[in-house]
Write a protein that holds these residues in place. Structure first.
Motif, PDB file in Angstrom:
ATOM      1  N   ASP A   3       0.821  -1.213   0.000  1.00 39.92           N
ATOM      2  CA  ASP A   3       0.000   0.000   0.000  1.00 39.92           C
ATOM      3  C   ASP A   3       0.851   1.257   0.000  1.00 39.92           C
ATOM      4  OD1 ASP A   3      -2.631  -0.032  -0.183  1.00 39.92           O
ATOM      5  OD2 ASP A   3      -3.028   0.530   1.919  1.00 39.92           O
ATOM      6  N   ILE A   4       0.456   2.252  -0.793  1.00 37.84           N
ATOM      7  CA  ILE A   4       1.151   3.537  -0.690  1.00 37.84           C
ATOM      8  C   ILE A   4       0.099   4.590  -0.366  1.00 37.84           C
ATOM      9  CG2 ILE A   4       1.060   3.997  -3.192  1.00 37.84           C
ATOM     10  CD1 ILE A   4       3.951   5.122  -2.855  1.00 37.84           C
ATOM     11  N   SER A   5       0.236   5.223   0.810  1.00 40.08           N
ATOM     12  CA  SER A   5      -0.757   6.239   1.160  1.00 40.08           C
ATOM     13  C   SER A   5      -0.382   7.527   0.443  1.00 40.08           C
ATOM     14  CB  SER A   5      -0.789   6.445   2.669  1.00 40.08           C
ATOM     15  OG  SER A   5       0.310   7.213   3.031  1.00 40.08           O
ATOM     16  N   LYS A   6      -1.206   8.542   0.598  1.00 43.65           N
ATOM     17  CA  LYS A   6      -1.011   9.748  -0.211  1.00 43.65           C
ATOM     18  C   LYS A   6       0.436  10.279  -0.120  1.00 43.65           C
ATOM     19  CE  LYS A   6      -3.359  14.040  -1.305  1.00 43.65           C
ATOM     20  NZ  LYS A   6      -2.252  14.953  -1.146  1.00 43.65           N
ATOM     21  N   ASN A   7       0.917  10.438   1.095  1.00 42.69           N
ATOM     22  CA  ASN A   7       2.241  11.027   1.232  1.00 42.69           C
ATOM     23  C   ASN A   7       3.278  10.108   1.856  1.00 42.69           C
ATOM     24  OD1 ASN A   7       1.541  13.438   0.077  1.00 42.69           O
ATOM     25  ND2 ASN A   7       0.692  14.198   2.004  1.00 42.69           N
ATOM     26  N   HIS A   8       2.847   8.922   2.285  1.00 40.07           N
ATOM     27  CA  HIS A   8       3.788   8.059   2.991  1.00 40.07           C
ATOM     28  C   HIS A   8       4.061   6.788   2.190  1.00 40.07           C
ATOM     29  CE1 HIS A   8       5.629   5.429   5.941  1.00 40.07           C
ATOM     30  NE2 HIS A   8       5.955   6.520   6.608  1.00 40.07           N
ATOM     31  N   ALA A   9       5.333   6.409   2.141  1.00 39.47           N
ATOM     32  CA  ALA A   9       5.710   5.131   1.502  1.00 39.47           C
ATOM     33  C   ALA A   9       6.727   4.451   2.415  1.00 39.47           C
ATOM     34  CB  ALA A   9       6.329   5.398   0.145  1.00 39.47           C
ATOM     35  N   ASP A  10       6.949   3.152   2.187  1.00 38.34           N
ATOM     36  CA  ASP A  10       8.029   2.493   2.935  1.00 38.34           C
ATOM     37  C   ASP A  10       9.379   3.064   2.503  1.00 38.34           C
ATOM     38  OD1 ASP A  10       6.216   0.754   4.199  1.00 38.34           O
ATOM     39  OD2 ASP A  10       6.303  -0.670   2.526  1.00 38.34           O
ATOM     40  N   VAL A  11       9.508   3.251   1.203  1.00 36.81           N
ATOM     41  CA  VAL A  11      10.807   3.692   0.660  1.00 36.81           C
ATOM     42  C   VAL A  11      10.602   4.821  -0.347  1.00 36.81           C
ATOM     43  CG1 VAL A  11      12.904   2.970  -0.571  1.00 36.81           C
ATOM     44  CG2 VAL A  11      11.660   1.300   0.831  1.00 36.81           C
ATOM     45  N   ILE A  12      11.375   5.896  -0.194  1.00 34.10           N
ATOM     46  CA  ILE A  12      11.422   6.942  -1.228  1.00 34.10           C
ATOM     47  C   ILE A  12      12.777   6.829  -1.923  1.00 34.10           C
ATOM     48  CG2 ILE A  12      11.678   9.424  -1.625  1.00 34.10           C
ATOM     49  CD1 ILE A  12       9.620   9.907   0.569  1.00 34.10           C
ATOM     50  N   ILE A  13      12.740   6.742  -3.241  1.00 37.98           N
ATOM     51  CA  ILE A  13      13.981   6.718  -4.027  1.00 37.98           C
ATOM     52  C   ILE A  13      14.136   8.079  -4.695  1.00 37.98           C
ATOM     53  CG2 ILE A  13      15.162   5.651  -5.994  1.00 37.98           C
ATOM     54  CD1 ILE A  13      13.556   3.069  -5.403  1.00 37.98           C
ATOM     55  N   ASP A 188       5.332  17.566   0.271  1.00 38.20           N
ATOM     56  CA  ASP A 188       6.214  16.815   1.177  1.00 38.20           C
ATOM     57  C   ASP A 188       5.824  15.340   1.174  1.00 38.20           C
ATOM     58  OD1 ASP A 188       7.318  19.208   1.805  1.00 38.20           O
ATOM     59  OD2 ASP A 188       6.285  19.422   3.744  1.00 38.20           O
ATOM     60  N   PHE A 189       6.819  14.476   1.283  1.00 34.76           N
ATOM     61  CA  PHE A 189       6.583  13.024   1.331  1.00 34.76           C
ATOM     62  C   PHE A 189       7.388  12.436   2.485  1.00 34.76           C
ATOM     63  CE2 PHE A 189       6.281  14.399  -3.105  1.00 34.76           C
ATOM     64  CZ  PHE A 189       4.999  13.966  -3.423  1.00 34.76           C
ATOM     65  N   GLN A 190       6.817  11.385   3.091  1.00 32.25           N
ATOM     66  CA  GLN A 190       7.537  10.728   4.184  1.00 32.25           C
ATOM     67  C   GLN A 190       7.788   9.258   3.861  1.00 32.25           C
ATOM     68  OE1 GLN A 190       4.366  12.352   5.443  1.00 32.25           O
ATOM     69  NE2 GLN A 190       5.589  14.241   5.418  1.00 32.25           N
TER      70      GLN A 190
END
Ligand SMILES: Cc1cc2nc3c(=O)[nH]c(=O)nc-3n(C[C@H](O)[C@H](O)[C@H](O)COP(=O)(O)OP(=O)(O)OC[C@H]3O[C@@H](n4cnc5c(N)ncnc54)[C@H](O)[C@@H]3O)c2cc1C
Length: 373
Positions: A3-13, A188-190
């Protein structure tokens, strides 16, 4: 699908070149992944400017291991059906004063044949035999279809749910509780893990996040496409190069790509050719061959980015939890990503160990920790 929520992911590349997209393809089936690319087009910088060569004996012993570990993925169906390699061969030409370079090249190499200048000229008739004392032929060298490989990784990443956004420039990175916050012109992303796959900008991104000060130096490499005289078709020739890498030339759809093999450190940028450097390199190529270059069809430059020891930097920053380096691929960032992305995935998911692709010695050689006291 993770799952990828609007601004949160496990990993940002951070970075949508070959390094970033290959890792996104590996991780996306197992974790939620967001990839952020500043340019409008993925692969706009180094990835779209390479010589597109697979040369198993190129670089340090560690790089050669990584190239060999990538070979079956490049030849096989796992990224792109039918693979992306087409046989080409490489001739490294040895001048009278290049014995040291020859010895370095032969050390730890596999599958090379030492041949005479006359035999080399049979493979590539533009070579001037009397300029050389010998040549090394690598029959396993091949053309890489970079675009198919790159698009293959993008397809795999998207299919597994990775969010890939272009025109998204990262301008600030900070800690927010247990997470990293990445600020961009799109908001912004987390994520709990961020990956620095920003090529020539890896040092800039490291500084932005205030992590360990690891130097990644972008070095310009220039190239030009030339057309040969009527009746001369280079399509069946191998790539040719001076063994000490002072010039090289590679057939490309009826034309010849010629490079001065320059490696001049510059600030990260949208690289462009230095005319004098290109002219000097073309002169060295002309002195080694029968070709007289009268017109350049087009010219370009790209950046090859190196850590101080010229080995890739792959692993978590020892001083910044969740900050992962995938940088410093230098002149090998097209032929090594199948292996490097797998190693990075294993490290990020905590799978890396003796049973996995990377052995313990390799992990230590790649680790950013080698630069941190
Ligand atoms: C002339 C030349 C010949 C080469 N020949 C070969 C070859 O034959 N074989 C081989 O294996 N390799 C070769 N290479 C090397 C290879 O091209 C590189 O190692 C590889 O492309 C690096 O990929 P990358 O993803 O790390 O970098 P890049 O493709 O440059 O991708 C990094 C991305 O990060 C993005 N980025 C940076 N900062 C930010 C930010 N703040 N926010 C968002 N995005 C950001 C950039 O826009 C860029 O798209 C060659 C290189 C050159 C220049």
């Amino acid at each position: 699908m993770p799952d990828i929520s609007k601004n949160h992911a496990d990993v940002i590349i951070i970075g949508g070149g070959m390094a970033g997209v290959s890792l996104a393809a590996r991780l996306a089936p197992l974790a939620s992944v967001r990839l952020l690319e500043r340019e409008a087009q993925l692969g706009y910088h180094s990835t779209s400017r390479s010589a597109a060569m697979f040369i198993p004996n190129y670089g340090t012993p560690l790089l050669r291991k990584l190239i060999l570990a990538s070979e079956d993925k490049l030849r096989g169906d796992s990224v792109v059906e039918g693979g992306v390699l087409t046989p080409r061969g490489e001739l490294a030409m040895v001048g009278a004063d290049e014995t040291d370079s020859l010895n370095t090249y032969l050390e730890g190499s596999v599958g090379l044949s030492l041949i005479t200048p006359a035999e080399a000229a049979e493979l590539c008739p533009i070579l001037l035999e009397d300029k050389f004392v010998s040549a090394v032929y690598d029959a396993a060298a091949a053309d890489i279809d970079v675009d198919r490989l790159f698009q293959g990784f993008i397809r795999l990443a998207r299919k597994a749910g990775a969010e890939i956004t272009t025109k998204t420039e990262v301008h600030a990175i900070s800690r927010k509780g247990e997470d990293w916050q990445v600020s961009t012109n799109q908001g912004d992303f987390q994520a709990s893990i961020i990956v620095n796959a920003s090529g020539a900008w890896a040092g800039v991104i490291g500084e932005m996040a205030s992590v360990s000060p690891i130097t990644i130096t972008p070095c310009r490499r220039s190239a030009a496409m030339i057309t040969l005289p009527e009746g001369q078709s280079p399509d069946s020739w191998p790539m040719i190069a001076s063994i000490s890498e002072t010039w090289y030339a590679k057939p490309d759809a009826g034309r010849l790509m010629v490079s001065p093999a320059d490696q001049d450190p510059i600030a990260p940028c949208d690289a462009w050719v230095d005319d004098l450097v290109l002219a000097e390199g073309i002169d060295r190529f002309e002195q080694a061959t029968t070709v007289k270059v009268t017109r350049l069809e087009h010219q370009w430059a790209g950046l090859r980015s190196f850590a101080d020891d010229h080995e890739p930097v792959v692993g978590f920053d020892p001083n910044a939890p969740g900050f992962f380096w995938l940088a410093g691929q230098g002149g090998n960032g097209i032929q090594t990503p199948p292996a490097l992305s797998m190693i990075a995935k294993e490290l990020i998911l905590g799978e890396a160990g003796p049973q996995t692709l990377a052995d313990v010695e390799m992990l230590a050689q790649l680790s950013p920790g080698r630069f941190v006291s």
